[in-house]
Design a protein around this motif. Sequence first.
Motif, PDB file in Angstrom:
ATOM      1  N   ARG A  82       0.808  -1.212   0.000  1.00  0.00           N
ATOM      2  CA  ARG A  82       0.000   0.000   0.000  1.00  0.00           C
ATOM      3  C   ARG A  82       0.849   1.274   0.000  1.00  0.00           C
ATOM      4  NH1 ARG A  82      -3.273  -2.939   3.817  1.00  0.00           N
ATOM      5  NH2 ARG A  82      -2.102  -1.944   5.498  1.00  0.00           N
ATOM      6  N   ARG A  83       2.155   1.149   0.215  1.00  0.00           N
ATOM      7  CA  ARG A  83       2.999   2.329   0.290  1.00  0.00           C
ATOM      8  C   ARG A  83       3.236   2.946  -1.086  1.00  0.00           C
ATOM      9  NH1 ARG A  83       7.808   1.859   4.688  1.00  0.00           N
ATOM     10  NH2 ARG A  83       6.580   1.150   6.478  1.00  0.00           N
ATOM     11  N   SER A  84       3.456   4.247  -1.069  1.00  0.00           N
ATOM     12  CA  SER A  84       3.839   4.928  -2.307  1.00  0.00           C
ATOM     13  C   SER A  84       5.345   4.799  -2.502  1.00  0.00           C
ATOM     14  CB  SER A  84       3.441   6.406  -2.227  1.00  0.00           C
ATOM     15  OG  SER A  84       4.178   7.064  -1.210  1.00  0.00           O
ATOM     16  N   GLU A  85       5.808   5.182  -3.688  1.00  0.00           N
ATOM     17  CA  GLU A  85       7.240   5.038  -3.981  1.00  0.00           C
ATOM     18  C   GLU A  85       8.098   5.985  -3.142  1.00  0.00           C
ATOM     19  OE1 GLU A  85       5.253   7.837  -6.884  1.00  0.00           O
ATOM     20  OE2 GLU A  85       4.897   5.833  -6.064  1.00  0.00           O
ATOM     21  N   ASN A  86       7.497   7.026  -2.569  1.00  0.00           N
ATOM     22  CA  ASN A  86       8.258   7.973  -1.754  1.00  0.00           C
ATOM     23  C   ASN A  86       8.203   7.663  -0.266  1.00  0.00           C
ATOM     24  OD1 ASN A  86       8.982   9.557  -4.020  1.00  0.00           O
ATOM     25  ND2 ASN A  86       6.985  10.569  -3.979  1.00  0.00           N
ATOM     26  N   ASP A  87       7.430   6.660   0.122  1.00  0.00           N
ATOM     27  CA  ASP A  87       7.295   6.308   1.536  1.00  0.00           C
ATOM     28  C   ASP A  87       8.360   5.283   1.898  1.00  0.00           C
ATOM     29  OD1 ASP A  87       6.561   5.812   4.098  1.00  0.00           O
ATOM     30  OD2 ASP A  87       4.554   5.036   3.648  1.00  0.00           O
ATOM     31  N   LEU A  88       9.430   5.748   2.514  1.00  0.00           N
ATOM     32  CA  LEU A  88      10.540   4.880   2.904  1.00  0.00           C
ATOM     33  C   LEU A  88      10.671   4.802   4.424  1.00  0.00           C
ATOM     34  CD1 LEU A  88      13.217   6.010   0.288  1.00  0.00           C
ATOM     35  CD2 LEU A  88      11.739   4.005   0.201  1.00  0.00           C
ATOM     36  N   GLN A  89       9.542   5.009   5.124  1.00  0.00           N
ATOM     37  CA  GLN A  89       9.558   4.905   6.580  1.00  0.00           C
ATOM     38  C   GLN A  89       9.808   3.456   7.003  1.00  0.00           C
ATOM     39  OE1 GLN A  89       9.425   7.453   8.758  1.00  0.00           O
ATOM     40  NE2 GLN A  89       9.492   8.758   6.929  1.00  0.00           N
ATOM     41  N   PRO A  90      10.483   3.247   8.139  1.00  0.00           N
ATOM     42  CA  PRO A  90      10.749   1.871   8.586  1.00  0.00           C
ATOM     43  C   PRO A  90       9.463   1.099   8.868  1.00  0.00           C
ATOM     44  CG  PRO A  90      12.100   3.461   9.789  1.00  0.00           C
ATOM     45  CD  PRO A  90      11.095   4.255   9.022  1.00  0.00           C
ATOM     46  N   VAL A  91       9.551  -0.212   8.696  1.00  0.00           N
ATOM     47  CA  VAL A  91       8.418  -1.089   9.016  1.00  0.00           C
ATOM     48  C   VAL A  91       8.281  -1.162  10.535  1.00  0.00           C
ATOM     49  CG1 VAL A  91       7.570  -3.456   8.861  1.00  0.00           C
ATOM     50  CG2 VAL A  91       8.742  -2.420   6.918  1.00  0.00           C
ATOM     51  N   PRO A  92       7.071  -0.996  11.073  1.00  0.00           N
ATOM     52  CA  PRO A  92       6.908  -1.066  12.540  1.00  0.00           C
ATOM     53  C   PRO A  92       7.338  -2.428  13.071  1.00  0.00           C
ATOM     54  CG  PRO A  92       4.933  -0.159  11.495  1.00  0.00           C
ATOM     55  CD  PRO A  92       5.797  -0.689  10.399  1.00  0.00           C
ATOM     56  N   MET A  93       8.210  -2.420  14.073  1.00  0.00           N
ATOM     57  CA  MET A  93       8.707  -3.660  14.659  1.00  0.00           C
ATOM     58  C   MET A  93       7.923  -4.123  15.885  1.00  0.00           C
ATOM     59  SD  MET A  93      11.141  -4.647  12.702  1.00  0.00           S
ATOM     60  CE  MET A  93      11.916  -5.878  13.724  1.00  0.00           C
ATOM     61  N   PRO A  94       7.333  -3.220  16.707  1.00  0.00           N
ATOM     62  CA  PRO A  94       6.595  -3.700  17.886  1.00  0.00           C
ATOM     63  C   PRO A  94       5.455  -4.639  17.493  1.00  0.00           C
ATOM     64  CG  PRO A  94       6.981  -1.337  18.037  1.00  0.00           C
ATOM     65  CD  PRO A  94       7.389  -1.746  16.660  1.00  0.00           C
ATOM     66  N   GLY A  95       5.346  -5.739  18.197  1.00  0.00           N
ATOM     67  CA  GLY A  95       4.299  -6.710  17.931  1.00  0.00           C
ATOM     68  C   GLY A  95       4.612  -7.678  16.814  1.00  0.00           C
ATOM     69  N   MET A  96       5.736  -7.514  16.133  1.00  0.00           N
ATOM     70  CA  MET A  96       6.082  -8.415  15.033  1.00  0.00           C
ATOM     71  C   MET A  96       6.581  -9.747  15.611  1.00  0.00           C
ATOM     72  SD  MET A  96       8.714  -7.791  11.851  1.00  0.00           S
ATOM     73  CE  MET A  96       7.664  -6.481  11.197  1.00  0.00           C
ATOM     74  N   PRO A  97       6.116 -10.890  15.087  1.00  0.00           N
ATOM     75  CA  PRO A  97       6.572 -12.190  15.597  1.00  0.00           C
ATOM     76  C   PRO A  97       8.093 -12.327  15.508  1.00  0.00           C
ATOM     77  CG  PRO A  97       4.684 -12.473  14.149  1.00  0.00           C
ATOM     78  CD  PRO A  97       5.100 -11.036  14.042  1.00  0.00           C
TER      79      PRO A  97
END
Length: 466
Positions: free
Chosen positions: A196-211
């Motif tokens: 769903r991200r746009s090509e300009n969205d390079l924010q980190p993937v949220p890590m809290p709650g990730m298995p």
Amino acid sequence: MNSIRQRLLFWQISALIVTSVLVSAFTYHLAWQAFNRVRDYSMEQIAYSVVRHGVRPQSWIHDRPGLIAPPAAAPAMADTAPRAANDLGLFISQVWSPQGELLYASVDGTGPPLQAPGFHDIAWSGEAWRVFTLNGDEEIVQVAKTASERASSFASMAPWLLAPVALLVLLLGAVIRLAVDRALQPLDTLGQNIQRRSENDLQPVPMPGMPRELRPLGQALNQLLERVAGLLTRQRQVLADAAHELNTPLAAVKLQAQLARRSSENDRAAALDELDEGIDRSTHLVAQLLQMARLESDERKALPVPLRLDHLAADAVAAFSAQADARGIDLGLATCAAATVHADPADLRVLLDNLVDNALRHTPAGSQVDVRVEASDGQAILIVDDNGPGIAEADRERALQRFVRLRPMGGASGSGLGLAIVKHIAQQNKGLLTLVSSPSGGLRVRVAFSAHQAAWPPPAGAVATV
């Protein structure tokens, strides 16, 4: 099968089916043994009942007044009515005298032959029989039953034994499918988030709650996004700097061309010379911008090989000799010790070219530029000395940044990229760049590499070096 979900379902359900088949086979075996023991016990009970209350011939009754006569409906051996063939599927009871004389049989004919006491598996009348023989005080009782009747009776019970296992497989298969889908849901969510991200969205993937299993993937993805963001930032910066830096020389070239067009015949030669110098400066700036872009590109991979640093230095001095003579600068090769380094040849050529060109551009006419190579303490050291104005100690760190020109010199002004390129190449090839004062009063640029302990010349088939 290139799907984690399908692989998990395949192996888990396959393991469930294999386990269920083994358990079913084991259960079937145990149930069959138990069924046979129950049937054997029934045959024993029939034999003991006959011993206690069984049929006695009439002659025995007259000779033994204490015995009970059989009921009127109970046929004696001689009065036994013919039995149908399907009676063979029932229990067959036989009574024998201690002397081996058949006294009674529950079917027409003799029935299975007399066996020793206990259980026996025999063949009679074209069938397999299970026989139990019991020795009484006054008679021998034998009970027999066909093995086929046992098997058919047990076969009618087998579906009820296997039905729970089949139901268990279906229920556990559905539970496994649901569990796999729920376990892989975080992976699907991560994929949808990135999609769903746009090509300009390079924010980190949220890590809290990730298995925990997805954390290495998330961390690697965040590192990649960080590198891509840094690369895009550098590219934007280079483009902005390049646009800014090219604006001035191109404007100067345009102005010089206009002046040359308006000049008289006597002044036109000088105007064209200035135009040529402006074009040379622009060409030099573009070449250095391309070098910096190539060095910072992640696509380019260094190919280090053993090469002679002293040979590279001699070639660089020879290549810039004509340029040095044209500017009235004494360019020479001083101390030149034999030194081998392990580096990318193309990188070191660019490094040397920029060092020598930078020294020539920032040294006034009549100066001296010396290139030397030294070897000591396991290091190969490249040194470029000049006796020009030098760089103040407080400005040396800034001089290594891109597009920083500390002391532009008239028509020989540089682009501010030479030392930045040298610094980048030195870091890429594990070299150490330092700026110090030259003994002659100018600037000394020193690049130290780890010496490569390799035989020279390289063996046949090795990559050719300079």
